[in-house]
Design a protein around this motif. Structure first.
Motif, PDB file in Angstrom:
ATOM      1  N   GLY A  64       0.803  -1.219   0.000  1.00  8.91           N
ATOM      2  CA  GLY A  64       0.000   0.000   0.000  1.00  8.91           C
ATOM      3  C   GLY A  64       0.830   1.259   0.000  1.00  8.91           C
ATOM      4  O   GLY A  64       0.381   2.316  -0.491  1.00  8.91           O
ATOM      5  N   LEU A  65       2.060   1.198   0.522  1.00 10.16           N
ATOM      6  CA  LEU A  65       2.917   2.367   0.579  1.00 10.16           C
ATOM      7  C   LEU A  65       3.275   2.891  -0.811  1.00 10.16           C
ATOM      8  O   LEU A  65       3.528   4.086  -0.977  1.00 10.16           O
ATOM      9  CB  LEU A  65       4.193   2.017   1.354  1.00 10.16           C
ATOM     10  N   SER A  66       3.296   2.015  -1.792  1.00  6.28           N
ATOM     11  CA  SER A  66       3.557   2.452  -3.166  1.00  6.28           C
ATOM     12  C   SER A  66       2.290   2.463  -4.014  1.00  6.28           C
ATOM     13  O   SER A  66       2.190   3.232  -4.982  1.00  6.28           O
ATOM     14  CB  SER A  66       4.602   1.545  -3.820  1.00  6.28           C
ATOM     15  N   TYR A  67       1.315   1.626  -3.650  1.00  7.26           N
ATOM     16  CA  TYR A  67       0.085   1.552  -4.443  1.00  7.26           C
ATOM     17  C   TYR A  67      -0.746   2.823  -4.304  1.00  7.26           C
ATOM     18  O   TYR A  67      -1.233   3.377  -5.310  1.00  7.26           O
ATOM     19  CB  TYR A  67      -0.740   0.343  -4.014  1.00  7.26           C
ATOM     20  N   ILE A  68      -0.920   3.334  -3.089  1.00  4.61           N
ATOM     21  CA  ILE A  68      -1.761   4.519  -2.873  1.00  4.61           C
ATOM     22  C   ILE A  68      -1.204   5.749  -3.595  1.00  4.61           C
ATOM     23  O   ILE A  68      -1.943   6.443  -4.306  1.00  4.61           O
ATOM     24  CB  ILE A  68      -1.941   4.776  -1.362  1.00  4.61           C
ATOM     25  N   PRO A  69       0.088   6.068  -3.476  1.00  3.10           N
ATOM     26  CA  PRO A  69       0.605   7.221  -4.226  1.00  3.10           C
ATOM     27  C   PRO A  69       0.495   7.046  -5.740  1.00  3.10           C
ATOM     28  O   PRO A  69       0.236   8.022  -6.457  1.00  3.10           O
ATOM     29  CB  PRO A  69       2.068   7.301  -3.778  1.00  3.10           C
ATOM     30  N   MET A  70       0.700   5.841  -6.232  1.00  5.86           N
ATOM     31  CA  MET A  70       0.597   5.619  -7.673  1.00  5.86           C
ATOM     32  C   MET A  70      -0.818   5.900  -8.170  1.00  5.86           C
ATOM     33  O   MET A  70      -1.015   6.564  -9.200  1.00  5.86           O
ATOM     34  CB  MET A  70       1.000   4.181  -8.016  1.00  5.86           C
ATOM     35  N   VAL A  71      -1.809   5.409  -7.456  1.00  5.04           N
ATOM     36  CA  VAL A  71      -3.197   5.654  -7.854  1.00  5.04           C
ATOM     37  C   VAL A  71      -3.524   7.134  -7.732  1.00  5.04           C
ATOM     38  O   VAL A  71      -4.221   7.713  -8.566  1.00  5.04           O
ATOM     39  CB  VAL A  71      -4.152   4.804  -6.990  1.00  5.04           C
ATOM     40  N   ASP A 253      10.629   1.410  -2.562  1.00  5.36           N
ATOM     41  CA  ASP A 253      10.562   0.690  -3.838  1.00  5.36           C
ATOM     42  C   ASP A 253      11.942   0.517  -4.463  1.00  5.36           C
ATOM     43  O   ASP A 253      12.237  -0.535  -5.034  1.00  5.36           O
ATOM     44  CB  ASP A 253       9.630   1.423  -4.802  1.00  5.36           C
ATOM     45  N   PHE A 254      12.777   1.547  -4.376  1.00  6.99           N
ATOM     46  CA  PHE A 254      14.131   1.424  -4.912  1.00  6.99           C
ATOM     47  C   PHE A 254      14.914   0.341  -4.174  1.00  6.99           C
ATOM     48  O   PHE A 254      15.610  -0.475  -4.789  1.00  6.99           O
ATOM     49  CB  PHE A 254      14.867   2.769  -4.818  1.00  6.99           C
ATOM     50  N   ILE A 255      14.801   0.314  -2.856  1.00 10.64           N
ATOM     51  CA  ILE A 255      15.535  -0.673  -2.068  1.00 10.64           C
ATOM     52  C   ILE A 255      15.053  -2.086  -2.368  1.00 10.64           C
ATOM     53  O   ILE A 255      15.846  -2.992  -2.637  1.00 10.64           O
ATOM     54  CB  ILE A 255      15.400  -0.360  -0.567  1.00 10.64           C
TER      55      ILE A 255
END
Length: 391
Positions: A64-71, A253-255
């Motif tokens: 969710g940490l990357s999914y929410i900002p992407m949406v 995400d990079f890590i």
């Protein structure tokens, strides 16, 4: 314990040139074939697994940490935004399904029928696990976390709250691979907005003390989003929290993208060589076939299912019977000859295994099951762990 043996005139043969195989079992070992994998089973529940549910929640929190900002950033109604979100959802769907398959699929344990057959033999060719009180098939190991004897155990992974074994190893490799691709994908597109957010007055990062006027490009994007009426509003986060979430999501995400990709490549390489994390190179060498048959023992014979997190027909085999590199099979329920029948011509250097009664037959079976390997040189000591890994 240790044993000493002399090299015979032929590879994998005794001093008289006799193959070190089970009496009467040579033909069966040559004509045996892959057993059909059983249907997919649900991993048993335990107190340990219930307590480990927290790690499952952590995994979904990281998603969710990357999914929410992407949406939030790409729900602008544009063609490029829709294509970006479509690619994200495809990769996430593959990763999430593979993850759930790893969590809930039974990695496999000793079949009761096989255990009963071995227990009826006068000279059992396999050891009995003193922790589970079950005979150990080839490549099976006891998992101290789940307290089970797991077939072709690779390792216990707290992130999946399950042990990775014969029947869910494919899903684990898929999960790691698709998660690394999803992280790369999200990191690439989130990083494009980092500069825009850092230069924004309304969406600044307080920790970085950024108070520059909103950039023209970002202001234009916001006008387009509002004009189309498709802006995703998350009032419970707020502008500042969303900015922090985008920053954290990009870093995480990079890590994960690089770390998991290396991890996925390493596990795929081990699968291609018929290796596991526990066995390493030496213990897995007798079972090493060509790379395609090695991969089939993990991903199955249907190549389409190599990329889909679906069980299908399961992996090639049943996790109990394993084909050896010389064409024979290990895991067969056959008798072994007593140790004294395999003495060499030199009584001073004959094969001896001190210990309790029947230990010699057990160790000899380990050598017999690895027919095709060279017998150690004269006076060469071989530990039991080198022939068959103990608990």
């Amino acid at each position: 314990k240790s044993c000493t043996a002399t090299r015979g005139p032929g590879k994998g043969r005794g001093s008289e040139g006799r193959p070190l195989t089970w009496p009467g079992g040579g033909a069966a070992a040559k004509t045996a074939s892959y057993r059909q994998a059983p249907p997919q089973r649900l991993a048993p529940c335990s107190i340990v697994r219930v307590g480990g549910t927290f790690m499952v929640l952590v995994v979904f929190g990281l998603i969710g940490l990357s999914y929410i900002p992407m949406v939030y950033l790409y729900s602008d109604g544009s063609t490029s935004g829709r294509a970006t979100l479509l690619g994200l959802h495809v990769l996430l769907a593959l990763a999430v399904v593979a993850y759930l398959q790893t969590v809930f699929t039974d990695p496999g344990t000793v079949p009761l029928e096989w255990h009963q057959k071995i227990s009826k033999l006068r000279h059992a060719p396999y050891r009995r696990c003193h922790k589970s009180n079950m005979f150990k098939p080839p490549r099976a190991h006891f998992d101290s976390v789940t307290r089970r004897l797991v077939l072709n155990m690779d390792h216990y992974c707290p992130w999946v709250n399950n042990c990775v074994g014969f029947f869910n190893r494919k899903f684990f490799i898929q999960f790691v691979f698709y998660t690394s691709l999803s992280s790369m994908y999200a990191a690439f597109f989130l990083s494009q907005h980092m500069g825009l957010y850092l230069s924004s007055e309304r969406r600044s990062f307080p920790a970085l003390n950024s108070s520059k006027p909103m950039s023209t490009e970002y202001a234009q994007q916001q006008r387009v989003r509002h004009s189309r009426g498709v802006k995703v509003d998350l009032p419970f986060l707020g502008d500042t929290n969303m900015s922090i979430m985008i920053l954290m999501g990009t870093i995480v995400d990079f890590i994960f993208s690089f770390a998991l990709f290396i991890f996925a490549v390493a596990h795929f390489w081990m699968a291609a060589r018929n290796m596991s994390t526990i066995e390493g190179t030496n213990l897995s060498r007798p079972y090493r076939l060509d790379k395609w048959r090695n991969l089939e023992q993990v991903f199955g014979t249907n190549r389409l299912y190599w990329f889909l997190p679906l069980y299908g027909d399961g992996p090639a085999g049943d996790g109990v019977h394993w084909q050896l590199a010389d064409g024979t099979w290990d895991g067969l329920a056959v008798e072994v000859e007593p140790l004294e029948n395999f003495k060499t011509e030199d009584d001073d250097h004959h094969m001896t295994i001190p210990g309790e009664e029947g230990a010699g037959a057990t160790e000899l079976a380990s050598l017999a099951g690895h027919a095709g390997q060279e017998v150690p040189d004269r006076h060469h000591t071989v530990s039991p762990a080198q022939m068959r890994k103990s608990d």
